[in-house]
Write an enzyme that holds these catalytic residues in place. Structure first.
Site, PDB file in Angstrom:
ATOM      1  CE1 TYR A 114      42.646  43.802  35.594  1.00 58.18           C
ATOM      2  CE2 TYR A 114      44.525  43.216  36.739  1.00 58.18           C
ATOM      3  CZ  TYR A 114      43.308  42.941  36.412  1.00 58.18           C
ATOM      4  OH  TYR A 114      42.644  41.645  36.305  1.00 58.18           O
TER       5      TYR A 114
ATOM      6  CE  LYS B 146      42.154  38.659  37.941  1.00 53.84           C
ATOM      7  NZ  LYS B 146      41.298  39.531  38.657  1.00 53.84           N
TER       8      LYS B 146
ATOM      9  CG  PHE C 242      39.186  48.020  42.789  1.00 47.60           C
ATOM     10  CD1 PHE C 242      39.810  47.537  41.768  1.00 47.60           C
ATOM     11  CD2 PHE C 242      37.925  48.523  42.590  1.00 47.60           C
ATOM     12  CE1 PHE C 242      39.359  47.583  40.585  1.00 47.60           C
ATOM     13  CE2 PHE C 242      37.297  48.698  41.243  1.00 47.60           C
ATOM     14  CZ  PHE C 242      38.197  48.218  40.328  1.00 47.60           C
TER      15      PHE C 242
ATOM     16  NE  ARG D 190      33.686  40.031  31.375  1.00 48.13           N
ATOM     17  CZ  ARG D 190      34.339  40.718  32.221  1.00 48.13           C
ATOM     18  NH1 ARG D 190      35.512  40.571  32.131  1.00 48.13           N
ATOM     19  NH2 ARG D 190      33.569  41.441  33.250  1.00 48.13           N
TER      20      ARG D 190
ATOM     21  CG  ASN E  50      38.628  37.966  40.916  1.00 46.22           C
ATOM     22  OD1 ASN E  50      39.991  38.076  40.370  1.00 46.22           O
ATOM     23  ND2 ASN E  50      37.842  39.030  40.165  1.00 46.22           N
TER      24      ASN E  50
ATOM     25  CB  THR F  43      33.864  41.020  39.368  1.00 53.16           C
ATOM     26  OG1 THR F  43      33.450  41.495  38.065  1.00 53.16           O
ATOM     27  CG2 THR F  43      35.222  41.478  39.958  1.00 53.16           C
TER      28      THR F  43
ATOM     29  CG  HIS G 260      41.523  39.214  33.322  1.00 55.41           C
ATOM     30  ND1 HIS G 260      40.988  40.291  33.516  1.00 55.41           N
ATOM     31  CD2 HIS G 260      41.934  38.849  31.830  1.00 55.41           C
ATOM     32  CE1 HIS G 260      41.046  41.316  32.489  1.00 55.41           C
ATOM     33  NE2 HIS G 260      41.689  40.413  31.436  1.00 55.41           N
TER      34      HIS G 260
ATOM     35  CD  GLU H 130      42.406  42.339  28.738  1.00 52.92           C
ATOM     36  OE1 GLU H 130      41.799  43.546  29.252  1.00 52.92           O
ATOM     37  OE2 GLU H 130      42.101  41.481  28.883  1.00 52.92           O
TER      38      GLU H 130
HETATM   39  P1  IDP Z   1      36.611  41.773  35.912  1.00 53.52           P
HETATM   40  O1  IDP Z   1      37.961  41.131  36.430  1.00 53.52           O
HETATM   41  O2  IDP Z   1      35.309  40.903  36.385  1.00 53.52           O
HETATM   42  O3  IDP Z   1      36.313  42.160  34.480  1.00 53.52           O
HETATM   43  P2  IDP Z   1      36.861  44.563  36.694  1.00 53.52           P
HETATM   44  O4  IDP Z   1      35.829  45.390  37.105  1.00 53.52           O
HETATM   45  O5  IDP Z   1      37.334  44.670  35.278  1.00 53.52           O
HETATM   46  O6  IDP Z   1      36.295  43.188  36.829  1.00 53.52           O
HETATM   47  O7  IDP Z   1      37.925  44.633  37.740  1.00 53.52           O
HETATM   48  C1  IDP Z   1      39.451  44.065  37.611  1.00 53.52           C
HETATM   49  C2  IDP Z   1      39.826  43.193  38.782  1.00 53.52           C
HETATM   50  O8  IDP Z   1      39.764  44.341  39.966  1.00 53.52           O
HETATM   51  C3  IDP Z   1      38.755  42.288  39.497  1.00 53.52           C
HETATM   52  O9  IDP Z   1      38.772  41.034  38.806  1.00 53.52           O
HETATM   53  C4  IDP Z   1      39.020  42.418  40.728  1.00 53.52           C
HETATM   54  O10 IDP Z   1      40.229  41.498  40.700  1.00 53.52           O
HETATM   55  C5  IDP Z   1      39.452  43.670  40.944  1.00 53.52           C
HETATM   56  N1  IDP Z   1      38.231  44.368  41.506  1.00 53.52           N
HETATM   57  C6  IDP Z   1      37.128  44.751  40.791  1.00 53.52           C
HETATM   58  N2  IDP Z   1      36.160  45.383  41.667  1.00 53.52           N
HETATM   59  C7  IDP Z   1      36.624  45.368  42.944  1.00 53.52           C
HETATM   60  C8  IDP Z   1      36.283  46.050  44.084  1.00 53.52           C
HETATM   61  O11 IDP Z   1      35.197  46.519  44.344  1.00 53.52           O
HETATM   62  N3  IDP Z   1      37.093  45.776  45.230  1.00 53.52           N
HETATM   63  C9  IDP Z   1      38.133  45.062  45.324  1.00 53.52           C
HETATM   64  N4  IDP Z   1      38.692  44.483  44.164  1.00 53.52           N
HETATM   65  C10 IDP Z   1      38.099  44.729  42.994  1.00 53.52           C
HETATM   66 MG    MG Z   2      37.716  43.736  33.558  1.00 48.36          MG
END
Ligand code: IDP
Ligand code: MG
Length: 376
Positions: free
Chosen positions: A137, A99, A145, A173, A203, A179, A206, A217
């Protein structure tokens, strides 16, 4: 010999002289690393069993392109039940994204991926449009978010990769960690998000969450037909061209070389993995034909597997980057210019880790050859 010691694949090779796709059974004997090829159509041995150190068990999976004595073979099917069970059952593909917050650390992330036993089979730096990020997404569009996430994902280039390995979806993962980067730092300090992530949204990377998402994807970034997916980030100005050669890619050096380039304060403005056909390599190396004695060996090396092309951007890029690559021959480089890329990563004059543009006036043309012509 028991069948336990032997893998069999159906391999295709495009014979340029006959303009024919030829099919072989490819045998690989794990005990001594020897290979053997059988011509299926003509019912005869094509290559007698021969030891071949450059092929490794890890290279043998469906869809991969491997090089056997300078022939590029495409592994299109398993040749027997044993191979399919043994190799096929656990191999998966997943999408890994670096990212925007971690693109500056891409060398270390690529290194972690490779050192963890994954193979990177596709790679492309892209800058998503808002629409693309929203589509990618879309499962999160009702989340609070969502807006922040989309804004973050379009705030700079990202690097998309197809990653193959045993249970790649879950193991990638696991390597990513939780996350939220802060939670990752307390619960899984060695994970990628712990080491390279910023916060809950930013973060670092992905990973697809299931085999079905991975397929969708991967199709988004690397469409199998028609549409080309998000476009590469090459700018074609104030730049030079670097190619991480196939031998270095297959030795797992991509991350280390990218790191070295970034540590030397070069900006990588585009990166993409390509597999060169002979005709392309001939076109690309045209200026060396009849000039450089090693021309035909250079061709063979460039076509021997996937390579990674980089656009390096700065005003004085061709000269400064060429200096950083060092003398063509790594032996000479190790003596005279020990801090250069070739001194560190080169093995021989042909397998000298990287190609760089020689003449400043060719730099844009070389970048265009990869990022405009071959990417088409
Ligand atoms: P993942 O990337 O670990 O699969 P997902 O729940 O699919 O997590 O969320 C996608 C992306 O959205 C996350 O990687 C992060 O960048 C962002 N995200 C997820 N949850 C939150 C949150 O509670 N606050 C802010 N950003 C979030
Ligand atoms: Mg995800």
């Amino acid at each position: 010999m028991s069948e336990e010691d032997r893998y069999v694949f159906i391999a295709e090779w495009y014979d340029p002289n006959a303009a024919l796709q030829r099919r072989y059974q490819l045998f690989f004997y794990t005990k001594d690393g020897s290979v053997e090829m059988y011509d299926v159509k003509n019912h005869r041995v094509f290559l007698r069993r021969t030891k071949y150190d450059e092929l490794h068990k890890e290279d043998l999976f469906l869809g991969n392109k491997i090089n056997v004595f300078s022939r590029q073979l495409h592994l299109v099917d398993y040749g027997d039940q044993y191979t399919s069970r043994k190799v096929g059952s656990k191999k998966e593909k997943t999408l890994a994204l670096i990212k925007p917050d971690a693109v500056i650390k891409m060398g270390s992330i690529i290194e972690t991926i490779l050192d963890s036993g994954f193979t990177i089979t596709k790679m492309k730096m892209v800058l998503l449009s808002r629409k693309e990020a929203m589509d990618f997404y879309n499962e999160h569009q009702s989340k609070p978010f969502f807006n922040d996430l989309v804004n973050f994902m379009i705030s700079g280039p990202i690097v998309a990769m197809e990653v193959i390995g045993d249970e790649a979806v879950s193991s990638w993962r696991k390597l990513l960690g939780p996350t939220n980067s802060s939670i990752a730092r307390s619960e899984s300090p060695e994970s990628i998000r712990a080491k390279f992530g910023t916060d809950g949204t930013k973060n670092a990377a992905h990973g697809s969450d299931s085999i079905a998402s991975a397929a969708r994807e991967l199709e988004f970034f690397f469409p199998s037909s028609g549409d080309r997916g998000p476009k590469n980030t090459a700018n074609f100005k104030d730049c030079t061209c670097c190619i991480i050669k196939p031998h270095a890619v297959s030795e797992g050096l991509t991350g280390k070389i990218v790191n070295a380039i970034l540590d030397a304060d070069f900006k990588i403005s585009a990166i993409q993995m390509f597999t060169m056909e002979k005709a392309n390599a001939e076109e690309f190396y045209e200026v060396y034909k009849g000039v450089v004695a090693e021309y035909s060996d250079m061709l063979v090396e460039l076509c021997s597997g996937p390579c990674v092309a980089l656009e390096i951007q700065e005003a004085n890029a061709p000269k400064r980057f060429r200096d950083y690559c060092g003398p063509t021959d790594p032996e000479i480089a190790r003596h005279l210019r020990p801090k250069t890329l070739r001194a560190h990563f080169g093995k021989s004059k042909i397998k000298n880790a990287v190609h760089c543009t020689d003449l400043p006036e060719d730099a844009v043309l070389e970048v265009q050859y990869f990022f405009k012509i071959l990417d088409n």
